[in-house]
Design an enzyme around this catalytic site. Structure first.
Site, mmCIF file in Angstrom:
data_model
loop_
_atom_site.group_PDB
_atom_site.id
_atom_site.type_symbol
_atom_site.label_atom_id
_atom_site.label_comp_id
_atom_site.label_asym_id
_atom_site.label_seq_id
_atom_site.Cartn_x
_atom_site.Cartn_y
_atom_site.Cartn_z
ATOM 1 N N GLU A 442 0.809 -1.221 0.000
ATOM 2 C CA GLU A 442 0.000 0.000 0.000
ATOM 3 C C GLU A 442 0.842 1.271 0.000
ATOM 4 O OE1 GLU A 442 -4.189 -1.434 1.918
ATOM 5 O OE2 GLU A 442 -2.555 -1.130 3.337
ATOM 6 N N GLU A 513 -4.607 -10.150 0.031
ATOM 7 C CA GLU A 513 -5.490 -10.007 1.176
ATOM 8 C C GLU A 513 -6.910 -10.275 0.690
ATOM 9 O OE1 GLU A 513 -5.118 -6.309 3.303
ATOM 10 O OE2 GLU A 513 -2.922 -6.306 3.153
#
Length: 1006
Positions: A442, A513
């Site tokens: 991220e 994820e």
């Protein structure tokens, strides 16, 4: 001595630090190396233990007189190293996800930047005479300065990768003084913005090494297999600090010497060894060879696993077999020690993962302790090793901007990005378990990431490169050719399948994820894996995440609980978003882990003709037969065991399927009959005992042939009704029920004078929001579901016969200031046995997308603690969370039905219940039966109690028992971070009929 403010210079990452190298400890002989105990090496000396410590609020105010040998630090505090100083009572405990805990002003950090000053004495003995002395810090957050005997020895940043210094010029034989100043923040903190508690300090091991002046500095073991996987090359790249004789010895796991080699070396050189018919390493059979390398007085030992990782035609392969990664994301987390993780704690994590069929770990979002990878090699796990790089706060501020000044795009930050990848790869490059290098998490995507990926592919062609952040560059404005796979977070099942079906998508897909395991969830695991198994292009994925990151603490009055964000007064914080794991902080499996175990099971069993015991079995192993497994079966009817036995698992190669028959004999009975199979280990393994069940499945092989809902009336008994004001009293031989016509519901139920109700029965549409309801609860609250009350338009009753009284109630549910939620007509019938039957027709108003639940809530008096039910158990289940339960008769208690989530929420429901009894210990209570199966719950907390409480310790247990008999309840999904609850699991019916029977009883067999 003036302190140089290196902590705000992104191009200055270290001073006097050694070049990164592979993780190893030099030993004095082979026996010591094989013992794999660092303390047995004569060339190793730990610096773990008690240090003198002084916490300072501002690094800028620190002067350096304390580093001098003459400075007396005896009055300072004692602090254990390794440790995180926040859990030792210093500074501020803080949990934040995306937001930086300081003003965004890269590369600058606040002037109020706390510093920890560490001091201790250490001794060097005569046996190290003539040796170079190195010091190794395996993890220091966030940056630190080092002094030895008053002399400045170096600086380093990068919290979760090692920092090694040659301190030979500063040490002496005998007593020495080490001084370390650790800063909470530095410019590198902009690259360490992970979703976690923000810890500081010397949190991993610190130790000294004595090295020969000419020693082996670095080792890189590359394995290469031929096309048929029948022969292997072991390329051993060595780097020495001078001229030395190097001897190599390769042995198999059984201790047999296979190859030896000796060479004179000076600098970098590669030695290649040929191994015929190698035994290959994989997560199911983690076979490791032993490589011993000797030079001078040092012996190095490495475990070598021969394996091949590749992508062919968009499919992910290990050793020529297409493999599915059945993974979890794992943070370093301990409920008392923070990010300081004991070795045994790591072992217990891995054993627990093995027992729940997990084969992959993503080290989110940084390299773990190097010993963790040793364990992964030995236990057998595929590891996605992730660089200590996340600039999520920077990413969110620049999201959607073209030509942004986000850190991945800035040339002055390139080396800071690249170095984090280099130090991880160099440390972990000899681990067979590491199959994928990840560039971090991220942090947007830009040229600095591309530099990381290109360097990684050049340095190590034997593994793949991953980075999910490139998904935020959908138009490929930046080059993605160095990334070997596509990667997504929380992709919906529909989008995942669409990707697999699109022939334009050439790379395999990894869900790094998915299925956010927060609170009462996840509820979408099976749906993901039906698609995963259907398409070779899908590699698998890693559930977010392994553990709840609660911090063990106590309330002011001494009650223990697990704290989350905001509990320490910190700002900013992200509340309980860190309580999102498959296991509790103390590693007790949450029910979500039991669900995952079934989805990741090593075999799948499907019904072909269940009534004949004919089933289809698929081997989900990638490299194993089913020889270690036994199938145990049980045939039962409503809690009665009819037949049981064991079968050897069919002989079946990986990924193959076969049909087989369980030899069952169906009885001629009215009850439904179920066939249950369990997959049992038939031998002991390092992580589980023989007899351990890896999976189970259950099939209905015979349906019920007699309707349970109705009971014949007794011919000699009658029911008498009398209206007294707004109250209707109905009496029979052994019962007396009271119905309030103005409230439209029963306010009393008795049998033989025993009261069964403590409050009026009521319809309920609200559930205490689960974490995965966080994106729905605002709409539900806006629709008034949490404050819904009944409006009774009219209530009428009649008695058409001596054996039956019927009450019809026209009602609606709604909350103040908004339109009604629903409208209904309820028909209550009381018969001469005292049985109460409810049949309600319900119409949902427009604008209600879907309801949390609809059902009947009853409050039973104190003492009704015993619960018996026939349905799914032994633990909670929902329409999309029922893989780990089976149908049976369960005897439990109200307290045992409660699931004590750290953040209180809806819990404990039993999906697909056929009947249930809630009673006192003598069996006096209420029995619930429905025309169709229902969701059932008994609790000492109301939905309002659970909604109101922020922590489980805040709940006040009621004496009364709150019973819910629900027509339906929506599923749990994973929408706390994942996609919206799938439509098929939403309770979105616009009209329905619910019918339930309530029987006051004195024994369960009435």
């Amino acid at each position: 001595m003036n302190l140089q403010p290196y902590w705000e210079q992104p191009t200055l990452l270290h001073e006097h630090r050694e070049e990164p190298r592979a993780s190893y400890i030099p030993y004095g002989d082979i026996e010591g190396a094989r013992a794999d105990k660092r303390s047995r090496s004569p060339w190793y000396q730990t610096l773990n233990g008690s240090w003198k410590f002084s916490y300072r609020p501002r690094a800028k105010d620190v002067t350096t007189e304390w580093v001098d040998e003459s400075f007396d630090a005896t009055s300072w505090d004692d602090l254990l190293v390794p440790s995180c100083w926040q859990v030792q009572g210093y500074d501020q405990l803080q949990y934040t996800n995306v937001n930086y805990p300081f003003p965004y002003d890269p590369p600058y950090v606040p002037d109020d930047n706390p510093a920890g000053l560490y001091v201790r004495e250490f001794r060097i003995g005569e046996e190290w005479t003539g040796k170079d002395t190195h010091i190794m810090f395996e993890g220091v957050n966030a940056c630190f300065y080092l002094w030895i005997n008053g002399s400045y020895a170096g600086y380093s940043q990068g919290s979760r990768v090692p920092a090694e210094f040659n301190i030979s010029p500063y040490v002496r034989q005998g007593s020495n003084k080490i001084a370390v100043m650790v800063l909470k923040w530095c410019d590198g903190s902009y690259l360490e913005d992970q979703d976690q508690w923000r810890y500081t300090g010397i949190f991993r091991d610190v130790y000294l090494l004595a090295r020969d002046s000419a020693h082996i500095r670095d080792v890189f073991c590359r394995t290469q297999l031929d096309e048929k996987l029948q022969s292997a090359q072991l390329h051993i790249e060595l780097d020495t600090t001078g001229s030395t004789t190097v001897a190599l010895q390769l042995s198999n796991r059984e201790g047999q010497k296979l190859l030896t080699e000796q060479a004179e070396m000076n600098g970098k050189e590669t030695i290649s060894l040929q191994i015929d018919s190698p035994t290959l390493w994989n997560a199911e059979h983690p076979y490791l060879y032993e490589l011993v390398i000797s030079s001078g007085e040092e012996v190095l030992r490495f475990k070598v696993g021969f394996r091949q990782v590749e992508i062919k035609d968009g499919v992910f392969y290990i050793n020529g077999q297409d493999v599915k990664l059945k993974g979890v994301n794992r943070h370093d987390s301990h409920p008392e020690l923070g990010q300081t993780i004991p070795l045994q704690h790591m072992i217990e994590d891995l054993k627990l993962m093995k027992r729940h069929n997990i084969n992959t770990i993503r080290t989110s979002h940084y390299p773990n302790d190097p010993r963790f990878l040793d364990l992964c090699d030995e236990f057998g796990f595929y590891v996605i090793d992730e660089a200590d790089l996340e600039s999520h706060g920077d990413f969110s501020l620049h999201y959607g901007m073209k030509n942004s000044k986000a850190l991945p795009n800035l040339p002055e930050w390139k080396e800071a990005f690249l170095e984090r990848q280099v130090r991880m790869v160099e440390r972990d490059k000899n681990h067979a378990s590491v199959i994928i290098w990840s560039l971090g998490n991220e942090s947007f995507y830009g040229p600095n990431h591309i530099a990381m990926a290109e360097w990684t592919q050049q340095r190590d062609e034997t593994r793949l490169v991953h980075y999910e952040g490139a998904a935020h560059d959908p138009d490929h404005m930046q080059d993605q050719s160095s990334l070997d796979m596509e990667s997504r977070m929380y992709m919906s099942v529909a989008d995942l399948e669409a990707y697999a079906q699109n022939d334009q998508n050439k790379k395999p897909m990894l869900l790094c994820e998915y299925s956010h395991a927060m609170g009462n969830g996840p509820g979408d695991l099976k749906d993901y894996w039906e698609v995963m198994y259907a398409y070779p292009k899908l590699m698998g994925g890693c559930v977010w995440e392994w553990v709840d990151h609660g911090i063990k603490t106590v309330t002011e009055d001494g009650k223990p609980f697990f704290a989350y964000g905001g509990d320490f007064g910190e700002k900013p914080h992200d509340g309980n978003f860190c309580i999102d794991g498959l296991v509790s902080p103390v590693r007790k499996p949450n029910i979500g882990l039991l669900e995952l175990k079934e989805v990741y099971a090593p075999l799948t069993i499907e019904a072909v003709d269940a009534a004949q015991g004919k089933l289809k079995l698929t081997n989900r192993y990638d490299f194993s037969s089913l020889s270690k497994l036994t199938l145990r079966y049980r045939l039962q009817a409503e809690g009665t065991l009819l037949q049981q036995g064991e079968l050897a698992a069919p002989t079946l190669a990986p990924h193959e399927s076969t049909e087989f028959v369980v030899p069952i004999n169906l009885p001629s009975i009215h009850e439904a009959v179920d066939l249950e199979l369990s997959c049992i280990l038939n031998e002991e393994l390092p992580w589980a005992d023989a007899g351990y069940a890896l999976a189970h499945v259950q099939f209905e092989v015979k349906p019920r042939t007699v309707e349970r809902f109705t009971r014949p009336l007794l011919p000699t008994r009658a029911v008498h009704a009398l209206e007294q004001g707004n109250t209707l009293v109905m009496e029979g031989f052994d019962f007396k029920h009271t119905f309030d016509l103005s409230l439209g519901t029963f306010v009393g139920m008795t049998k033989h004078g025993v009261h069964m109700l403590a409050a009026p029965a009521q319809f309920q549409v609200w559930r205490a929001p689960i974490d995965n309801d966080r994106n729905e609860k605002h709409a539900w609250q806006g629709q008034g579901l949490h404050r819904a009350v009944a409006k009774i338009y009219r209530a009428e009753w009649e008695q058409l016969s001596a054996k039956q009284v019927t009450i019809k109630v026209h009602y609606s549910l709604g909350g103040y200031s908004i339109r009604n939620i629903l409208q209904g007509m309820a028909e209550w019938t009381v018969d001469s046995r005292g049985d109460i039957t409810l049949k309600t027709n319900v119409e949902i108003k427009e604008g209600i997308d879907f309801l949390p639940r609809f059902g009947l809530q009853l409050t039973m008096p104190k003492g009704n603690e015993a619960v018996t039910y026939y349905g799914l158990g032994p633990h909670e289940s929902y329409i999309d969370k029922k893989l780990s339960v089976k149908r049976d008769v369960y005897r439990t208690s109200v307290d045992q039905m409660h699931v004590d989530y750290i953040m209180p929420q809806e819990n404990g429901s039993r999906y697909s219940t056929e009947w249930a009894v809630v009673s006192n210990l003598l069996g006096m209570g209420l029995r619930f039966t429905a025309a169709d199966s229902f969701s059932f719950n008994a609790s000492h907390f109301t939905p309002e109690d659970l909604t109101k409480a922020g922590h489980n310790v805040e709940l006040v247990r009621r004496d009364e028992t709150i019973v819910h008999v629900d027509y339906k309840m929506s599923g749990v999904g994973s929408n706390s971070c994942g996609p919206r609850l799938m439509e098929k699991y939403q309770f979105n019916e616009k009209s329905f009929t619910f019918e339930v029977k309530i029987q006051p009883i004195f024994t369960e067999d009435e």
